[in-house]
Structures are given as structure tokens and as C-alpha cells.
Design a protein around this motif. Structure first.
Motif, PDB file in Angstrom:
ATOM      1  N   PRO A  10       0.821  -1.209   0.000  1.00 60.06           N
ATOM      2  CA  PRO A  10       0.000   0.000   0.000  1.00 60.06           C
ATOM      3  C   PRO A  10       0.853   1.258   0.000  1.00 60.06           C
ATOM      4  N   PRO A  11       0.269   2.386  -0.380  1.00 62.09           N
ATOM      5  CA  PRO A  11       0.972   3.663  -0.171  1.00 62.09           C
ATOM      6  C   PRO A  11       1.038   3.970   1.318  1.00 62.09           C
ATOM      7  N   LYS A  12       1.914   4.896   1.697  1.00 64.30           N
ATOM      8  CA  LYS A  12       1.999   5.264   3.115  1.00 64.30           C
ATOM      9  C   LYS A  12       0.718   5.940   3.585  1.00 64.30           C
ATOM     10  N   LYS A  13       0.079   6.659   2.669  1.00 62.80           N
ATOM     11  CA  LYS A  13      -1.177   7.330   2.998  1.00 62.80           C
ATOM     12  C   LYS A  13      -2.202   6.979   1.932  1.00 62.80           C
ATOM     13  N   MET A  14      -3.319   6.412   2.367  1.00 65.19           N
ATOM     14  CA  MET A  14      -4.343   5.998   1.412  1.00 65.19           C
ATOM     15  C   MET A  14      -5.049   7.211   0.813  1.00 65.19           C
ATOM     16  N   MET A  15      -5.287   7.134  -0.499  1.00 70.18           N
ATOM     17  CA  MET A  15      -6.005   8.203  -1.202  1.00 70.18           C
ATOM     18  C   MET A  15      -7.081   7.542  -2.060  1.00 70.18           C
ATOM     19  N   VAL A  45      -0.621 -14.292   1.863  1.00 72.60           N
ATOM     20  CA  VAL A  45      -0.896 -13.115   1.048  1.00 72.60           C
ATOM     21  C   VAL A  45      -1.404 -12.004   1.951  1.00 72.60           C
ATOM     22  N   ILE A  46      -0.778 -10.845   1.851  1.00 75.33           N
ATOM     23  CA  ILE A  46      -1.151  -9.681   2.666  1.00 75.33           C
ATOM     24  C   ILE A  46      -1.555  -8.560   1.720  1.00 75.33           C
ATOM     25  N   ASP A  47      -2.795  -8.134   1.817  1.00 73.81           N
ATOM     26  CA  ASP A  47      -3.264  -7.039   0.971  1.00 73.81           C
ATOM     27  C   ASP A  47      -3.188  -5.744   1.764  1.00 73.81           C
ATOM     28  N   LYS A  54       0.827   0.251   8.391  1.00 71.33           N
ATOM     29  CA  LYS A  54       1.392  -0.210   9.672  1.00 71.33           C
ATOM     30  C   LYS A  54       1.112  -1.691   9.897  1.00 71.33           C
ATOM     31  N   LYS A  55      -0.131  -2.098   9.638  1.00 72.73           N
ATOM     32  CA  LYS A  55      -0.521  -3.497   9.851  1.00 72.73           C
ATOM     33  C   LYS A  55       0.195  -4.410   8.855  1.00 72.73           C
ATOM     34  N   VAL A  57       3.260  -4.104   7.729  1.00 69.35           N
ATOM     35  CA  VAL A  57       4.595  -4.349   8.288  1.00 69.35           C
ATOM     36  C   VAL A  57       4.505  -5.344   9.442  1.00 69.35           C
ATOM     37  N   GLU A  58       3.527  -5.160  10.327  1.00 71.18           N
ATOM     38  CA  GLU A  58       3.370  -6.051  11.477  1.00 71.18           C
ATOM     39  C   GLU A  58       3.081  -7.489  11.052  1.00 71.18           C
ATOM     40  N   MET A  59       2.258  -7.647  10.014  1.00 65.44           N
ATOM     41  CA  MET A  59       1.903  -8.994   9.554  1.00 65.44           C
ATOM     42  C   MET A  59       3.088  -9.697   8.899  1.00 65.44           C
ATOM     43  N   ILE A  60       3.896  -8.938   8.152  1.00 59.67           N
ATOM     44  CA  ILE A  60       5.097  -9.540   7.559  1.00 59.67           C
ATOM     45  C   ILE A  60       6.055  -9.980   8.660  1.00 59.67           C
ATOM     46  N   GLU A  61       6.294  -9.098   9.630  1.00 60.45           N
ATOM     47  CA  GLU A  61       7.222  -9.430  10.721  1.00 60.45           C
ATOM     48  C   GLU A  61       6.704 -10.612  11.537  1.00 60.45           C
ATOM     49  N   GLY A  62       5.396 -10.678  11.747  1.00 58.72           N
ATOM     50  CA  GLY A  62       4.819 -11.782  12.507  1.00 58.72           C
ATOM     51  C   GLY A  62       4.942 -13.122  11.791  1.00 58.72           C
ATOM     52  N   PHE A  63       4.859 -13.102  10.481  1.00 60.84           N
ATOM     53  CA  PHE A  63       4.970 -14.321   9.679  1.00 60.84           C
ATOM     54  C   PHE A  63       6.422 -14.766   9.539  1.00 60.84           C
ATOM     55  N   ASP A  64       7.353 -13.810   9.557  1.00 64.72           N
ATOM     56  CA  ASP A  64       8.797 -14.051   9.467  1.00 64.72           C
ATOM     57  C   ASP A  64       9.149 -14.913   8.255  1.00 64.72           C
ATOM     58  N   PRO A  65       8.836 -14.412   7.051  1.00 63.27           N
ATOM     59  CA  PRO A  65       9.062 -15.230   5.848  1.00 63.27           C
ATOM     60  C   PRO A  65      10.519 -15.243   5.404  1.00 63.27           C
ATOM     61  N   ASP A  66      10.858 -16.277   4.642  1.00 65.18           N
ATOM     62  CA  ASP A  66      12.181 -16.353   4.021  1.00 65.18           C
ATOM     63  C   ASP A  66      12.255 -15.451   2.798  1.00 65.18           C
ATOM     64  N   VAL A  67      11.134 -15.345   2.085  1.00 66.57           N
ATOM     65  CA  VAL A  67      11.059 -14.536   0.864  1.00 66.57           C
ATOM     66  C   VAL A  67       9.843 -13.631   0.956  1.00 66.57           C
ATOM     67  N   ILE A  68      10.017 -12.363   0.615  1.00 67.92           N
ATOM     68  CA  ILE A  68       8.900 -11.410   0.570  1.00 67.92           C
ATOM     69  C   ILE A  68       8.797 -10.869  -0.835  1.00 67.92           C
ATOM     70  N   GLY A  69       7.633 -11.048  -1.451  1.00 67.46           N
ATOM     71  CA  GLY A  69       7.372 -10.456  -2.752  1.00 67.46           C
ATOM     72  C   GLY A  69       6.496  -9.234  -2.580  1.00 67.46           C
TER      73      GLY A  69
END
Length: 244
Positions: A10-15, A45-47, A54-55, A57-69
Motif C-alpha cells: 500500500p501507499p503510506k497514505k491511502m487516497m 498473502v497480505i493485501d 502499519k498493519k 509491516v506487522e503482519m510480515i514481521e509476525g509471519f517471518d518469511p524467508d522470501v517477501i514479494g
């Protein structure tokens, strides 16, 4: 067991709200394509358009993946770069893809700590990168990518497009909640779903980004009628979709 997070950044600020009307079919196609070869990989998959910066980033860190696309448009590029800076570690691989990485991979590589940018259609390229990471082989020989060296940013030769779209599994919609996407505002019944019956376009309208995707030919590819109807049947029977 390898873990891969595929993120609609996502963008940093939704428009506005266009970003979350439809599921991110691009990353869902990548997930289904890689999963048919490596069924033991755990995908998430995180949309980001649904959950916010913010969420995400938190979801990626919580999942702790080997690869992030990270797939992103130009509008979301600065958000994607910030996400990459926050989640990049020495023991993970971050791969950028989607419209902006295809249009301007050098920008993504200069402004964020991503390891690779995927240029154009992503399924085969992401699959090859996944194989390379699993086998610890030389990723720099893969077609359709861009990457950093000590002195330069390198582009490999363009990736050939998938000529037979029927070979691609349906998007991995099991990795999202289809009911969270409102789709068009004007509709008679819910839930609704979107699907793609073709890829590419033969035209060159001056206002369109289509030219960016013309990395190789054929520029227009069609799924077979049977393959399209099979997906419609799947959506109606399995997902209880009422409108398409």
C-alpha cells in the motif's frame, strides 16, 4: 519449510478506495503458479490496501518469511520502499514486482534494499527465483530481472511471456477472504468476483501504461473458452459467487 509472503503493497497514505475494490489477482496468480511446483511452501498473502501500511509491516514481521514479494503501483512505490526498509534482514530475500517495478526497476533498486526486481509477467520469473533461493544457485542468470552489483544495476534479458494461459492455475483465492472485496458499487447481488480471460493488448494508447508490459511477444494472449468457464464454475460452486 520455506515461507513466502506475497504483499500487495500500500501507499503510506491511502487516497481513495480503488485499491481495495478487487483482490490482488497478480500475487494470487504467482502463489498458485509456484505452489503447483512446490506444494510444501507456506504462503501468506497480505493485501496492504485492506489492512493499511502499519498493519502490513506487522503482519510480515509476525509471519517471518524467508522470501517477501512486494507488488506495487507507482502510487504505492514510496510505501513499498518503506516496507522493504523495515522488513529487510540479512537472512531474507525481498523481491519487487508489479507495475512500478516493471516500468522502473532501477528506481526500486536505488531507493530500497530489495534484492531483485521482477520485470513484466511474474509467474515464471518468481518461480525461477524461488528455485534459485532454495538451491542456493546463481540468481543473476535468470531472465526478466534486475539487480544491484557493487557498481551497477543490471538488467537480464527479457522473459518470454507464457503463451498458453491455460497452463496457469486459477488464482489462489483461498489465501484471501473474497468477501472483504466490495467490487463495483453498482451490482444486484453479492458476493461478486473478478477474473481475467486474457492478458495483454495489441494497441498503443498514449495515455495507457500498456506499453510498459510489452516486454516480449505475443502481446495479446487469450485463455480458452473452456478454461474460462471452468473458473466461472469454480467461483459459483466453491465460492458461492453471485455476480462476475
Amino acid at each position: 519449510r520455506m515461507k513466502i509472503a506475497l504483499v500487495n503493497a500500500p501507499p503510506k497514505k491511502m487516497m481513495g478506495d480503488v485499491g481495495y475494490l478487487y483482490p490482488p489477482l497478480g500475487v494470487l496468480y504467482v502463489a498458485s503458479y509456484v505452489r503447483q511446483v512446490f506444494p510444501d511452501i507456506e504462503f501468506k498473502v497480505i493485501d496492504g490496501y485492506q489492512v493499511g501500511f502499519k498493519k502490513t509491516v506487522e503482519m510480515i514481521e509476525g509471519f517471518d518469511p524467508d522470501v517477501i514479494g512486494l507488488s506495487f503501483t507507482t502510487q504505492a512505490a514510496t510505501g513499498a520502499y518503506e516496507i522493504a526498509k523495515k522488513i529487510k534482514k540479512s537472512n531474507n530475500i525481498v523481491i519487487a514486482g508489479g507495475p512500478h517495478a516493471t516500468a522502473f526497476p532501477e528506481d526500486a533498486l536505488m531507493k530500497s534494499p530489495i534484492d531483485f526486481a521482477v520485470i513484466g509477467e511474474g509467474e515464471n520469473t518468481f518461480l525461477d527465483l524461488t528455485k534459485s533461493i532454495m538451491e542456493n544457485s546463481d540468481s543473476q542468470k535468470i531472465d526478466g530481472i534486475s539487480f544491484r552489483t557493487d557498481k551497477n544495476i543490471i538488467r537480464t534479458k527479457p522473459r518470454a511471456l507464457i503463451s498458453n494461459l491455460d497452463e496457469i492455475p486459477f488464482p489462489a483465492r483461498d489465501l484471501i477472504d473474497i468477501n472483504k472485496y466490495p467490487g463495483y458499487y453498482v451490482k444486484k447481488r453479492k458476493p461478486e468476483a473478478s477474473f481475467l480471460s486474457s492478458r495483454g493488448c495489441p494497441y498503443n494508447c498514449t495515455y495507457c501504461s500498456n506499453i510498459v508490459w510489452k516486454t516480449s511477444k505475443p502481446w495479446i494472449r487469450l485463455r480458452s473458452p473452456k478454461n474460462v468457464v471452468d473458473e466461472i464454475e469454480f467461483l459459483v460452486q466453491k465460492e458461492k459467487v453471485k455476480e462476475l
